[in-house]
Design an enzyme around this catalytic site. Structure first.
Site, PDB file in Angstrom:
ATOM      1  CB  CYS A 197      -0.541  -2.272   3.712  1.00  0.00           C
ATOM      2  SG  CYS A 197      -1.843  -1.125   4.125  1.00  0.00           S
TER       3      CYS A 197
ATOM      4  CB  CYS B 260       4.633  -4.010   5.224  1.00  0.00           C
ATOM      5  SG  CYS B 260       4.557  -5.595   6.050  1.00  0.00           S
TER       6      CYS B 260
ATOM      7  CB  CYS C 154       5.753  -8.300   8.832  1.00  0.00           C
ATOM      8  SG  CYS C 154       4.760  -7.172   7.875  1.00  0.00           S
TER       9      CYS C 154
END
Length: 135
Positions: free
Chosen positions: A11, A85, A89
């Site tokens: 996160c 997020c 990523c």
């Protein structure tokens, strides 16, 4: 040869949701799954409400510190679970990616954080049942 499945929880601040999820997975899987957590913009400390909520479950997060998300952590994990997020990523072929849509505990009191914690526990138990099927 290490055949233990590995999971990375991500996160943005690595201060609430991903810390609670990693702690639950570590606790509930009893070391049978390798667990990591990280954030794309780590906070200075773990959310005190998250620490309190997990303490109520007998899990101590007080010594944890938010960590920066690295490409190596993603590459080393079989399952990558993001918690808001988005596209920060890195994506690698052959990895399993899941997004757990959960409220952000940042700035919330203990009651809403308990609800988030309980939802994380439910999802974590489901994840364990998938990664460690009963023999």
């Amino acid at each position: 040869m290490n055949t233990k499945p590995s999971v990375l929880f991500v996160c943005v601040h690595n201060a609430g949701r991903s810390q609670m999820a990693a702690a639950y997975l570590q606790h509930l899987a009893e070391g049978r799954i390798e667990v990591r957590s990280a954030g794309s913009a780590p906070a200075d400390q773990v959310n005190p409400a998250a620490v309190q909520a997990m303490q109520e479950e007998g899990i101590d997060l007080s010594s944890q510190t938010p960590k920066i998300l690295t490409t190596a952590a993603v590459q080393a994990s079989d399952v990558v679970i993001t918690m808001g997020c988005g596209d920060t990523c890195p994506i690698f072929p052959g990895k399993r990616y899941e997004d757990w849509t959960l409220d952000d505990p940042a700035g919330q009191g203990i009651e809403p954080v308990r609800k988030i914690r309980d939802e994380i526990r439910t999802r974590t138990e489901h994840l364990i049942s998938e990664l460690l099927p009963q023999r």
